[in-house]
Design a protein around this motif. Sequence first.
Motif, PDB file in Angstrom:
ATOM      1  N   ILE A   9      91.553  44.058  59.135  1.00 38.55           N
ATOM      2  CA  ILE A   9      90.160  44.269  58.732  1.00 38.55           C
ATOM      3  C   ILE A   9      89.304  43.070  59.133  1.00 38.55           C
ATOM      4  CG2 ILE A   9      88.644  44.482  56.717  1.00 38.55           C
ATOM      5  CD1 ILE A   9      90.983  46.181  55.456  1.00 38.55           C
ATOM      6  N   ALA A  10      89.829  41.858  58.921  1.00 39.24           N
ATOM      7  CA  ALA A  10      89.088  40.644  59.292  1.00 39.24           C
ATOM      8  C   ALA A  10      88.855  40.586  60.794  1.00 39.24           C
ATOM      9  CB  ALA A  10      89.839  39.400  58.816  1.00 39.24           C
ATOM     10  N   VAL A  11      89.882  40.864  61.577  1.00 44.66           N
ATOM     11  CA  VAL A  11      89.765  40.828  63.041  1.00 44.66           C
ATOM     12  C   VAL A  11      88.723  41.842  63.508  1.00 44.66           C
ATOM     13  CG1 VAL A  11      90.978  41.350  65.204  1.00 44.66           C
ATOM     14  CG2 VAL A  11      92.063  39.892  63.480  1.00 44.66           C
ATOM     15  N   GLU A  12      88.810  43.055  62.995  1.00 43.74           N
ATOM     16  CA  GLU A  12      87.861  44.088  63.405  1.00 43.74           C
ATOM     17  C   GLU A  12      86.422  43.722  63.031  1.00 43.74           C
ATOM     18  OE1 GLU A  12      89.492  47.587  61.582  1.00 43.74           O
ATOM     19  OE2 GLU A  12      91.010  47.844  63.153  1.00 43.74           O
ATOM     20  N   ARG A  13      86.233  43.169  61.837  1.00 42.64           N
ATOM     21  CA  ARG A  13      84.891  42.768  61.388  1.00 42.64           C
ATOM     22  C   ARG A  13      84.335  41.660  62.273  1.00 42.64           C
ATOM     23  NH1 ARG A  13      83.543  38.545  58.916  1.00 42.64           N
ATOM     24  NH2 ARG A  13      85.605  38.142  58.054  1.00 42.64           N
ATOM     25  N   ILE A  14      85.149  40.669  62.578  1.00 42.87           N
ATOM     26  CA  ILE A  14      84.699  39.532  63.391  1.00 42.87           C
ATOM     27  C   ILE A  14      84.348  39.988  64.803  1.00 42.87           C
ATOM     28  CG2 ILE A  14      85.478  37.364  64.432  1.00 42.87           C
ATOM     29  CD1 ILE A  14      87.103  37.030  61.704  1.00 42.87           C
ATOM     30  N   ILE A  15      85.153  40.859  65.356  1.00 44.17           N
ATOM     31  CA  ILE A  15      84.851  41.381  66.693  1.00 44.17           C
ATOM     32  C   ILE A  15      83.529  42.154  66.661  1.00 44.17           C
ATOM     33  CG2 ILE A  15      85.565  43.013  68.479  1.00 44.17           C
ATOM     34  CD1 ILE A  15      88.489  42.188  67.830  1.00 44.17           C
ATOM     35  N   LYS A  19      80.739  40.822  69.189  1.00 44.51           N
ATOM     36  CA  LYS A  19      81.017  41.321  70.539  1.00 44.51           C
ATOM     37  C   LYS A  19      79.786  41.497  71.416  1.00 44.51           C
ATOM     38  CE  LYS A  19      81.259  46.252  69.537  1.00 44.51           C
ATOM     39  NZ  LYS A  19      82.148  47.413  69.538  1.00 44.51           N
ATOM     40  N   ASP A  20      78.619  41.646  70.834  1.00 43.28           N
ATOM     41  CA  ASP A  20      77.413  41.830  71.644  1.00 43.28           C
ATOM     42  C   ASP A  20      76.688  40.521  71.951  1.00 43.28           C
ATOM     43  OD1 ASP A  20      77.773  44.606  71.812  1.00 43.28           O
ATOM     44  OD2 ASP A  20      76.847  44.885  69.845  1.00 43.28           O
ATOM     45  N   LYS A  21      77.225  39.415  71.483  1.00 45.20           N
ATOM     46  CA  LYS A  21      76.623  38.108  71.759  1.00 45.20           C
ATOM     47  C   LYS A  21      77.004  37.632  73.155  1.00 45.20           C
ATOM     48  CE  LYS A  21      76.672  36.525  66.980  1.00 45.20           C
ATOM     49  NZ  LYS A  21      77.257  35.561  66.041  1.00 45.20           N
ATOM     50  N   GLN A  22      76.138  36.832  73.737  1.00 45.76           N
ATOM     51  CA  GLN A  22      76.442  36.178  75.015  1.00 45.76           C
ATOM     52  C   GLN A  22      77.632  35.245  74.790  1.00 45.76           C
ATOM     53  OE1 GLN A  22      74.448  36.670  77.775  1.00 45.76           O
ATOM     54  NE2 GLN A  22      75.522  35.296  79.141  1.00 45.76           N
ATOM     55  N   ILE A  28      84.392  34.773  68.613  1.00 49.97           N
ATOM     56  CA  ILE A  28      85.370  35.700  68.033  1.00 49.97           C
ATOM     57  C   ILE A  28      86.665  34.964  67.723  1.00 49.97           C
ATOM     58  CG2 ILE A  28      86.879  37.659  68.580  1.00 49.97           C
ATOM     59  CD1 ILE A  28      84.422  38.929  70.004  1.00 49.97           C
ATOM     60  N   LEU A  29      87.154  34.184  68.668  1.00 44.58           N
ATOM     61  CA  LEU A  29      88.400  33.446  68.444  1.00 44.58           C
ATOM     62  C   LEU A  29      88.265  32.460  67.287  1.00 44.58           C
ATOM     63  CD1 LEU A  29      89.513  32.810  72.139  1.00 44.58           C
ATOM     64  CD2 LEU A  29      90.438  34.507  70.525  1.00 44.58           C
ATOM     65  N   HIS A  30      87.154  31.724  67.247  1.00 48.09           N
ATOM     66  CA  HIS A  30      86.930  30.791  66.132  1.00 48.09           C
ATOM     67  C   HIS A  30      86.855  31.540  64.809  1.00 48.09           C
ATOM     68  CE1 HIS A  30      86.523  26.865  68.019  1.00 48.09           C
ATOM     69  NE2 HIS A  30      85.842  27.434  69.007  1.00 48.09           N
ATOM     70  N   GLY A  31      86.154  32.661  64.806  1.00 48.20           N
ATOM     71  CA  GLY A  31      86.023  33.438  63.582  1.00 48.20           C
ATOM     72  C   GLY A  31      87.357  33.937  63.064  1.00 48.20           C
ATOM     73  N   ILE A  32      88.186  34.430  63.973  1.00 47.63           N
ATOM     74  CA  ILE A  32      89.506  34.924  63.567  1.00 47.63           C
ATOM     75  C   ILE A  32      90.352  33.776  63.031  1.00 47.63           C
ATOM     76  CG2 ILE A  32      91.672  35.900  64.434  1.00 47.63           C
ATOM     77  CD1 ILE A  32      89.917  37.629  66.351  1.00 47.63           C
ATOM     78  N   ASP A  49      90.139  44.561  74.876  1.00 52.42           N
ATOM     79  CA  ASP A  49      89.556  45.902  75.021  1.00 52.42           C
ATOM     80  C   ASP A  49      88.081  45.912  74.629  1.00 52.42           C
ATOM     81  OD1 ASP A  49      91.996  46.864  75.869  1.00 52.42           O
ATOM     82  OD2 ASP A  49      92.512  47.773  73.930  1.00 52.42           O
ATOM     83  N   GLU A  50      87.755  45.281  73.522  1.00 57.89           N
ATOM     84  CA  GLU A  50      86.375  45.284  73.027  1.00 57.89           C
ATOM     85  C   GLU A  50      85.416  44.518  73.924  1.00 57.89           C
ATOM     86  OE1 GLU A  50      84.902  46.905  70.508  1.00 57.89           O
ATOM     87  OE2 GLU A  50      86.770  47.938  70.016  1.00 57.89           O
ATOM     88  N   LEU A  51      85.918  43.476  74.599  1.00 56.87           N
ATOM     89  CA  LEU A  51      85.061  42.649  75.458  1.00 56.87           C
ATOM     90  C   LEU A  51      85.191  43.012  76.938  1.00 56.87           C
ATOM     91  CD1 LEU A  51      85.469  39.124  73.804  1.00 56.87           C
ATOM     92  CD2 LEU A  51      83.681  40.838  73.420  1.00 56.87           C
TER      93      LEU A  51
END
Length: 159
Positions: A9-15, A19-22, A28-32, A49-51
């Motif tokens: 859930i945390a990984v999906e939320r952070i992505i 994911k739409d940021k430059q 994402i990696l820092h957030g996870i 996949d998401e990026l």
Amino acid sequence: MTLPDPARIAVERIITDNKDKQGALLPILHGIQDSIGHIPPEAVSVIADELNLSRAEVHGVVSFYHHFRQSPPGRHTIQICQAESCQAMGGSKLTKHAKECLGIDFHETTADQEFSLEPVYCLGNCACSPAVMVDDEVYGRVTDDGLEQLLSQVRKGQQ
């Protein structure tokens, strides 16, 4: 993804949040890592996949930066400064001693999951070299004996 539900859930939320940021990969990696303590291998393909990146590209970033962990850290993180001032004041000897005491190398965790050992390239404590950080506390002029005392105090919960 075969992560436990809270981590998934945390990984999906952070992505989703990033994911739409430059340049979204690093946030994402820092957030996870900030959220669950490491970048699980199972998350790499989801991020890719998401990026719209290859798994190799994501893994390459994770493995390139020493900050990112690919396995859960120990309960306590020991960082030993590797910068010039600390090296000049015995940091190399202290690093060797720490590795021997803990029975691990940099980027590893002790078998009992108590300690992770990490290099750091300046703790801003150059006047008191060599410097060590245990969790969030910085110590200066650390000797081999002083390091052993710190580790003992941490093990006893007296830090």
